[in-house]
Design a protein around this motif. Structure first.
Motif, PDB file in Angstrom:
ATOM      1  N   SER A 163      11.222  14.475   4.955  1.00 59.97           N
ATOM      2  CA  SER A 163      10.138  14.596   4.234  1.00 59.97           C
ATOM      3  C   SER A 163       8.645  14.841   4.943  1.00 59.97           C
ATOM      4  CB  SER A 163       9.876  12.708   3.709  1.00 59.97           C
ATOM      5  OG  SER A 163       9.427  12.071   5.052  1.00 59.97           O
ATOM      6  N   LYS A 179      11.348  19.633  -5.567  1.00 62.28           N
ATOM      7  CA  LYS A 179      10.007  19.182  -5.304  1.00 62.28           C
ATOM      8  C   LYS A 179      10.585  18.791  -3.234  1.00 62.28           C
ATOM      9  CE  LYS A 179      13.411  14.311  -4.777  1.00 62.28           C
ATOM     10  NZ  LYS A 179      14.099  13.281  -5.170  1.00 62.28           N
ATOM     11  N   PHE A 180      11.266  19.555  -2.996  1.00 61.72           N
ATOM     12  CA  PHE A 180      11.472  19.677  -0.903  1.00 61.72           C
ATOM     13  C   PHE A 180      10.916  20.301  -0.671  1.00 61.72           C
ATOM     14  CE2 PHE A 180      15.074  17.856  -2.925  1.00 61.72           C
ATOM     15  CZ  PHE A 180      15.694  16.403  -2.052  1.00 61.72           C
ATOM     16  N   ILE A 183      21.818  16.819   0.904  1.00 60.89           N
ATOM     17  CA  ILE A 183      20.641  16.010   0.858  1.00 60.89           C
ATOM     18  C   ILE A 183      21.014  14.646  -1.106  1.00 60.89           C
ATOM     19  CG2 ILE A 183      18.180  16.234   0.082  1.00 60.89           C
ATOM     20  CD1 ILE A 183      18.148  19.298   1.402  1.00 60.89           C
ATOM     21  N   ASP A 189      18.118  12.409  -3.329  1.00 61.79           N
ATOM     22  CA  ASP A 189      17.483  12.739  -4.039  1.00 61.79           C
ATOM     23  C   ASP A 189      16.024  11.507  -3.142  1.00 61.79           C
ATOM     24  OD1 ASP A 189      17.846   9.225  -4.508  1.00 61.79           O
ATOM     25  OD2 ASP A 189      17.613  10.513  -6.904  1.00 61.79           O
ATOM     26  N   ASN A 190      16.092  10.941  -1.597  1.00 61.81           N
ATOM     27  CA  ASN A 190      15.371  10.175  -0.828  1.00 61.81           C
ATOM     28  C   ASN A 190      14.719  10.828  -0.340  1.00 61.81           C
ATOM     29  OD1 ASN A 190      15.305   7.427  -2.883  1.00 61.81           O
ATOM     30  ND2 ASN A 190      17.286   7.272  -2.452  1.00 61.81           N
ATOM     31  N   SER A 191      14.857  12.259   0.263  1.00 57.35           N
ATOM     32  CA  SER A 191      15.139  13.123   0.860  1.00 57.35           C
ATOM     33  C   SER A 191      15.834  13.076   2.535  1.00 57.35           C
ATOM     34  CB  SER A 191      13.058  13.191   0.961  1.00 57.35           C
ATOM     35  OG  SER A 191      12.330  13.556   0.355  1.00 57.35           O
ATOM     36  N   ARG A 192      17.165  12.411   2.447  1.00 57.51           N
ATOM     37  CA  ARG A 192      18.087  12.200   3.225  1.00 57.51           C
ATOM     38  C   ARG A 192      18.779  13.199   3.490  1.00 57.51           C
ATOM     39  NH1 ARG A 192      19.319   5.762   3.064  1.00 57.51           N
ATOM     40  NH2 ARG A 192      19.606   7.131   0.432  1.00 57.51           N
ATOM     41  N   LEU A 225      15.509  24.950   0.551  1.00 58.30           N
ATOM     42  CA  LEU A 225      14.868  23.590   0.503  1.00 58.30           C
ATOM     43  C   LEU A 225      13.916  24.072  -1.524  1.00 58.30           C
ATOM     44  CD1 LEU A 225      13.835  21.400   3.213  1.00 58.30           C
ATOM     45  CD2 LEU A 225      15.952  21.647   1.468  1.00 58.30           C
ATOM     46  N   ASP A 263      15.594  11.414   8.262  1.00 61.09           N
ATOM     47  CA  ASP A 263      14.544  12.272   7.197  1.00 61.09           C
ATOM     48  C   ASP A 263      13.662  13.631   6.985  1.00 61.09           C
ATOM     49  OD1 ASP A 263      12.095  12.067   5.499  1.00 61.09           O
ATOM     50  OD2 ASP A 263      11.282   9.919   6.848  1.00 61.09           O
TER      51      ASP A 263
END
Length: 406
Positions: free
Chosen positions: A318, A247-248, A296, A298-301, A244, A316
């Motif tokens: 996040s 932003k992750f 993945i 871009d909504n952290s899924r 990862l 999820d």
């Protein structure tokens, strides 16, 4: 008379042009068409095809273009380069790596033109690619030079496809730091590191792995080999790894093909390596096995495919290391690679390619198109019954069809 004719012609031309633009914007036939690698079940050449996957389209499931690569080539994974202007496929046989030339017909529909074999040196059984921003790409070779405990990583020049270096680190030389049967690969360029999995010998019987190995992506030196299994004797076969980045949360994730699990390791800024892997999801507790691909959005899924019994689990990520299960999507046995797109009516869907190496009970030979919000299967293409082929992988015709894969 001449002026009136010119004005009339201009009006007709503009009207026709606007109609064409409107139709093109509404239809975009190639936005819901996808490339698939396929193997023939009839002794014919294996190859690549363009297939329509929008269940709302009248030609759903129709193959509009095919490119034959040869009998026994077994094209395996489709990839775009960093600029998404070159298409490649790795292969388990044949020349192991090909650059694919494509073009578009007058309606904008993608068309396969030809394939150029790329010299991979002594490296055999091509698996995964990773393109970096500095003009290189890395390729895992599960067969290496062909030995019983072999495996290698090829480093290529992305401009001319020349092999720059072959990275080898036999387990016989150092049982604590090695590369063997590499399949999955992931790179974190910001940190200057890459990781590969140790999966299984290409013949699926000679040997199996249970580790992931971290390397310096610039010096090509090995930094550490991690156990990704319950014990040294647990041959879990890690198949994919994802470092990862951006932003992750800064973790490494790995899926185990024979373990049926998801593993995680946190990045350690002090050692500039990852700490030990631990199991974050146990597939056996959910009746799941053969964990394969990770994607993945871009909504952290996180989307993870389980070939047995054919599911895609959505998590999820996040709040890692906590992994929260959001939903389970039902595909077919052999659930493997995925692409994400919107139907013509705007439904967000995932298309799942259901086949793993034609292994019995993991080889449905279908592509399931599933609405992500509702989990409803909107359509299924049975390539085995309709065309006598099995899909091996899948990719978009306008560039990568996922946010992050490897």
């Amino acid at each position: 008379m001449k002026l009136k004719f010119n004005l009339l012609s201009l009006i007709i031309l503009l009207t026709f042009s606007n109609c064409q633009n409107d139709n093109h914007n509404q239809d975009l036939p190639h936005d819901t068409s996808f490339y698939i690698d396929y193997r023939s079940l009839k002794g014919l050449p294996d190859g690549i095809a363009v297939i329509e996957l929008d269940p709302e389209a009248p030609n759903f499931g129709h193959i509009s273009s095919k490119l034959e690569l040869g009998v026994g080539v077994l094209p395996h994974h489709l990839y775009y380069n960093q600029g998404a202007n070159k298409l490649y496929t790795t292969a388990l046989g044949g020349n192991y790596l090909y650059q694919i030339k494509t073009e578009k017909d007058k309606t904008g529909q993608p068309k396969l033109v030809d394939a150029t074999p790329i010299d991979t040196g002594e490296n055999t059984v091509g698996e995964n690619l990773f393109f970096t921003n500095d003009g290189r790409y890395f390729m895992t070779f599960m067969g290496g030079a062909g030995g019983p405990r072999d495996g290698s990583i090829g480093v290529f020049n992305a401009n001319n496809n020349q092999l720059i270096k072959t990275i080898k680190a036999p387990i016989q030389t150092n049982p604590n730091q090695f590369i063997m049967y590499p399949h999955g690969i992931s790179v974190n360029e910001e940190k200057g590191i890459m990781m590969v999995t140790s999966t299984i010998h290409p013949d699926l019987t000679t040997g199996m792995g249970n580790t992931c190995t971290l390397l310096d992506m610039n010096t090509y030196e090995l930094k550490e080999t991690y156990l990704v299994a319950d014990s040294q004797t647990d041959m879990s076969s890690p198949v994919e790894v994802l470092l990862l980045r951006g932003k992750f949360p800064q973790y490494a994730l790995a899926t185990t093909m024979l373990g049926g699990d998801i593993w995680i390791a946190p990045y350690n800024a002090t050692t500039k390596k990852y700490d030990a892997f631990s199991k974050i999801f146990d597939g056996s507790t959910q009746g799941l096995g053969w964990t394969l691909e990770m994607y993945i959005d871009d909504n952290s899924r996180l989307y993870v495919s389980f070939a047995d019994p054919g599911k895609v689990l959505v998590f999820d990520i996040s709040n890692l290391p906590q992994l929260k299960l959001l939903k389970t999507l039902t595909a077919d046995k052999g659930a493997h690679h995925m692409v994400f797109f919107k139907t013509k009516k705007g439904k967000e869907v995932v298309a799942v390619q259901n086949n793993l190496l034609d292994i019995p009970n993991l080889n449905s030979g279908t592509i399931s198109v599933i609405e992500i919000e509702t989990g409803k299967t909107l359509g299924t293409v049975d390539l085995r019954a309709k065309y006598g082929i099995l899909p091996e992988s899948i990719e978009g015709t306008n560039g990568p069809s996922s946010y992050m894969h490897h």
